[in-house]
Design a protein around this motif. Structure first.
Motif, mmCIF file in Angstrom:
data_model
loop_
_atom_site.group_PDB
_atom_site.id
_atom_site.type_symbol
_atom_site.label_atom_id
_atom_site.label_comp_id
_atom_site.label_asym_id
_atom_site.label_seq_id
_atom_site.Cartn_x
_atom_site.Cartn_y
_atom_site.Cartn_z
ATOM 1 N N THR A 75 0.980 -1.044 -0.005
ATOM 2 C CA THR A 75 0.072 -0.143 -0.066
ATOM 3 C C THR A 75 0.900 1.308 -0.024
ATOM 4 O O THR A 75 1.962 1.370 0.944
ATOM 5 C CB THR A 75 -0.774 -0.106 1.147
ATOM 6 N N THR A 91 3.130 2.622 2.998
ATOM 7 C CA THR A 91 2.651 2.611 4.221
ATOM 8 C C THR A 91 2.318 1.266 4.725
ATOM 9 O O THR A 91 2.461 0.971 6.120
ATOM 10 C CB THR A 91 1.303 3.366 4.089
ATOM 11 N N GLU A 92 2.283 0.204 4.056
ATOM 12 C CA GLU A 92 2.222 -1.118 4.285
ATOM 13 C C GLU A 92 2.980 -1.983 3.261
ATOM 14 O O GLU A 92 2.694 -1.829 1.909
ATOM 15 C CB GLU A 92 0.734 -1.783 4.297
ATOM 16 N N TYR A 93 3.894 -3.130 3.465
ATOM 17 C CA TYR A 93 4.565 -3.652 2.665
ATOM 18 C C TYR A 93 4.995 -4.841 3.314
ATOM 19 O O TYR A 93 5.272 -5.167 4.440
ATOM 20 C CB TYR A 93 5.704 -2.896 2.005
ATOM 21 N N GLU A 94 5.303 -6.026 2.329
ATOM 22 C CA GLU A 94 5.900 -7.187 2.866
ATOM 23 C C GLU A 94 7.485 -7.255 3.188
ATOM 24 O O GLU A 94 8.099 -6.590 2.139
ATOM 25 C CB GLU A 94 5.644 -8.437 1.844
#
Length: 265
Positions: A131, A248-251
């Motif tokens: 994201t 903002t969000e990641y693996e």
């Protein structure tokens, strides 16, 4: 002439002004330590940001503007990119907008965005779905009061939808794929939020808009000289842009511990 800095209310017209803004930002900055050095992040309540890049010995090497607005975009991140003129702390990501399901190598279109905190994501897994919050700094812009007004003004043979996106940085001037893709785009979208802010470092105004286009919503920032008014909600914004984004969000890739590395066969 508008610049990436004037798009967030920092009209830099001399080296002295550049240094002055950097010094003011550094005094109020949050520090992010990375292997290649450190980032100093100045964040304004207006959404404007300045990211100072310092190398391992603490010397200033570069400064990148950013803007944080309400947008959020699903991105299939497929690669990290470094160009020949990037410093060790600069870089970009290649990805796909709005990937299909959990397949990061699919989506509405491929594109590239620069990251002001590029080395913060040293543990990013690629390819993977993330994201992102992406700011589009306007180089050129035209606004229409409504979708109907936009459609009525389509005079060229090739008519673009009021929600369309061309990843122009992916191509060279001759139309071939760019071997060094750039964080540039030409897009048209619907204005869902907008406003005017004053950057407290300079006392100068700038405009912003959340623009919903093909593949997702982007936060657009504009030098007021490009448009005489705040982009109207319900209108259509069209232009060419430089893209700056943060994940903002990641693996994250799990890195083996010291003992696992020590005793690995």
């Amino acid at each position: 002439m508008p610049s990436h800095f004037s798009s967030i209310g920092l009209p830099v017209e001399s080296e002295e002004e550049f240094v002055a803004f950097a010094e003011m930002a550094a005094q109020r900055a949050e520090v992010y330590e990375v292997r290649a050095g450190r980032y100093l992040r100045w964040a304004s309540p207006t959404g404007a940001e300045l990211w100072l890049h310092l190398n391992r010995v603490g010397d200033f090497v570069s400064l990148q503007p950013h803007f944080v607005g309400p947008s959020s975009l699903r991105v299939g991140v497929t690669a990290s990119l470094n160009h020949s003129d990037d410093t060790e702390l600069e870089g970009s990501f290649h990805g796909w907008a709005s990937p299909d399901s959990e397949n990061p190598e699919s989506g509405a279109y491929p594109f590239v965005f620069s990251a002001p905190d590029f080395r913060v994501y040293a543990d990013l897994t690629t390819p993977s779905v993330a994201t992102a919050q992406i700011a589009a700094f306007a180089h050129e812009a035209t606004v229409y009061s409504s979708v109907e007004a936009y459609n009525e003004n389509q005079e060229s043979k090739v008519k673009f939808s009021s929600q369309s996106f061309v990843p122009s940085g992916m191509f060279s001037s001759g139309g071939e794929l760019n071997k060094a893709p750039q964080p540039l785009a030409i897009f048209t979208g619907h204005i869902i939020k907008s406003g005017a802010e004053i950057n407290e470092l300079s006392g100068v105004a700038f405009h912003w808009a959340a623009v919903e286009t093909l593949g997702g919503t982007y936060d657009v920032v504009l030098d007021p000289s490009l448009l005489g008014e705040v982009p109207p909600v319900g209108g259509v914004l069209q232009g060419s842009f430089w893209l700056s984004g943060r994940l903002t969000e990641y693996e994250r890739t799990e890195r083996p511990s010291f003992f696992k590395r020590l005793f690995r066969s």
